[in-house]
Design an enzyme around this catalytic site. Structure first.
Site, PDB file in Angstrom:
ATOM      1  N   ASP A 287     -18.631 -31.033  -9.058  1.00 33.07           N
ATOM      2  CA  ASP A 287     -18.740 -32.481  -9.236  1.00 33.07           C
ATOM      3  C   ASP A 287     -19.713 -32.855 -10.352  1.00 33.07           C
ATOM      4  OD1 ASP A 287     -16.876 -33.345  -7.391  1.00 33.07           O
ATOM      5  OD2 ASP A 287     -18.291 -33.329  -5.727  1.00 33.07           O
TER       6      ASP A 287
ATOM      7  N   ASN B  82     -21.903 -42.387 -10.880  1.00 35.41           N
ATOM      8  CA  ASN B  82     -22.275 -42.267  -9.467  1.00 35.41           C
ATOM      9  C   ASN B  82     -23.307 -43.309  -9.061  1.00 35.41           C
ATOM     10  OD1 ASN B  82     -20.679 -40.350  -8.284  1.00 35.41           O
ATOM     11  ND2 ASN B  82     -22.227 -38.755  -8.165  1.00 35.41           N
ATOM     12  N   ASP B  83     -24.517 -43.187  -9.600  1.00 33.82           N
ATOM     13  CA  ASP B  83     -25.565 -44.084  -9.133  1.00 33.82           C
ATOM     14  C   ASP B  83     -26.768 -44.148 -10.067  1.00 33.82           C
ATOM     15  OD1 ASP B  83     -26.980 -41.630  -8.551  1.00 33.82           O
ATOM     16  OD2 ASP B  83     -26.000 -41.564  -6.614  1.00 33.82           O
TER      17      ASP B  83
ATOM     18  N   ASP C  25     -38.761 -45.505   0.368  1.00 33.79           N
ATOM     19  CA  ASP C  25     -39.036 -44.443  -0.600  1.00 33.79           C
ATOM     20  C   ASP C  25     -38.313 -44.690  -1.915  1.00 33.79           C
ATOM     21  OD1 ASP C  25     -40.642 -43.162   1.180  1.00 33.79           O
ATOM     22  OD2 ASP C  25     -39.328 -41.449   1.527  1.00 33.79           O
TER      23      ASP C  25
ATOM     24  N   ALA D 118     -21.826 -39.903  -2.494  1.00 28.01           N
ATOM     25  CA  ALA D 118     -22.884 -39.004  -2.967  1.00 28.01           C
ATOM     26  C   ALA D 118     -24.209 -39.339  -2.265  1.00 28.01           C
ATOM     27  CB  ALA D 118     -22.999 -39.105  -4.488  1.00 28.01           C
TER      28      ALA D 118
ATOM     29  N   SER E 115     -25.886 -42.070  -1.872  1.00 24.93           N
ATOM     30  CA  SER E 115     -25.858 -43.263  -1.032  1.00 24.93           C
ATOM     31  C   SER E 115     -25.351 -42.955   0.373  1.00 24.93           C
ATOM     32  CB  SER E 115     -24.972 -44.345  -1.685  1.00 24.93           C
ATOM     33  OG  SER E 115     -24.886 -45.493  -0.870  1.00 24.93           O
ATOM     34  N   LEU E 116     -24.333 -42.117   0.461  1.00 24.47           N
ATOM     35  CA  LEU E 116     -23.798 -41.727   1.768  1.00 24.47           C
ATOM     36  C   LEU E 116     -24.847 -40.966   2.573  1.00 24.47           C
ATOM     37  CD1 LEU E 116     -21.280 -41.519   3.646  1.00 24.47           C
ATOM     38  CD2 LEU E 116     -20.799 -39.340   2.537  1.00 24.47           C
ATOM     39  N   SER E 117     -25.570 -40.072   1.923  1.00 23.48           N
ATOM     40  CA  SER E 117     -26.617 -39.305   2.604  1.00 23.48           C
ATOM     41  C   SER E 117     -27.725 -40.209   3.125  1.00 23.48           C
ATOM     42  CB  SER E 117     -27.216 -38.260   1.643  1.00 23.48           C
ATOM     43  OG  SER E 117     -26.242 -37.341   1.214  1.00 23.48           O
TER      44      SER E 117
END
Length: 274
Positions: free
Chosen positions: A60, A133-134, A162, A174, A176-178
């Site tokens: 990825d 992605n972010d 944090d 990615a 964000s899901l975690s």
């Protein structure tokens, strides 16, 4: 049709797969060019001016970086998984014969939005990055939580956390899901704001229409150890004099689809098999 094949040399099967892909496409009447992927911050691979599409062999991370480079030239890309999860890949390394459909123009294009993150100091834009992605504002050392102030139109949202993640629909699976964010259909025009380890029991992700602009400031914390990360690679130092503006980028990533499998099925299968 002429296709650029980009492979990650750090993958043991990268070059071997590149030659296999080239052979399949060449026998189908498609011209190919093979290029090596570079992990250098400001480099990726040379994008010729006379190609029609890009095939990327890697994980990825490789697909992500090449996709952004291809977006600058308006080239569609197809990912072949040579990594672990391979959310962005639509072809597995043991199913290369499906690539013949490229030569037959038997495919569809899925367009995905990018975010633009701007670092603003004293009212002037000093750095710009585009994210598939972010964009993440976070601590880069072990320090106290930080106060994050977001302005969206005339409204404000405050987090003590944090960090904060601004993710595209593509990036929703990615980081964000975690951090507890939702999975978003990659074709939607929106982005997600997700706090990282918020210092409260009620802080949740916020999903915004892509037309919004978000201004982010840090008001407290260890201001010497805060950074803006774009797609997990390019980093910019920020402090209480810095404003980070998040908005929809003018760039668009185009992903080639050789099947009708939905992102939800891919997500379910990849997650279960991992």
């Amino acid at each position: 049709m002429k296709i650029l094949i980009v492979y990650n040399k750090e993958k043991s099967i990268g070059l071997e797969l590149a030659y296999k892909v080239s052979d399949i496409l060449t026998l189908s009447g498609t011209e190919t060019v093979i290029s090596e992927f570079s992990r250098e911050i400001n480099s990726c691979c040379k994008m010729p001016d006379d190609i029609d599409a890009v095939v990327v062999i890697g994980g990825d991370g490789t697909i992500l970086k090449v996709a952004k480079a291809a977006a600058e030239h308006n080239y569609p890309i197809l990912g072949i998984n040579a990594g672990r999860l391979g959310y962005l890949a639509s072809v597995d390394s043991d199913n290369l014969e499906v690539l013949k459909r490229l030569s037959d123009n038997d495919f569809s294009i899925e367009t995905r939005m990018l975010l633009k993150a701007e670092k603003i100091v004293d009212g002037k834009v000093v750095d710009v990055c585009h994210c598939l992605n972010d964009a993440v504002i976070s601590k880069n050392t072990l320090s106290n939580v930080i106060d994050i102030n977001l302005k969206i139109g005339n409204d404000t949202i405050n987090y003590r956390a944090d960090g904060i993640i601004a993710s595209t629909p593509t990036g929703s699976t990615a980081y964000s899901l975690s951090a507890g964010g939702p999975v978003v259909d990659p074709e939607l025009q929106c982005f997600v704001l997700t706090p990282v380890c918020p210092h409260t029991l009620v802080a949740r992700s916020v999903v915004l229409d892509a037309s919004h602009e978000v201004y982010i400031n840090i008001s407290s914390g260890d201001l010497s150890s805060i950074q803006l990360l774009c797609d997990g690679r390019k980093a910019y130092e920020i402090d209480d004099k810095t404003t980070v503006k998040i908005s929809k980028s003018d760039l668009k990533a185009q992903f080639i689809k050789l099947n009708n499998i939905s992102v939800y099925k891919v997500f379910s299968e990849k997650t279960y098999n991992y």
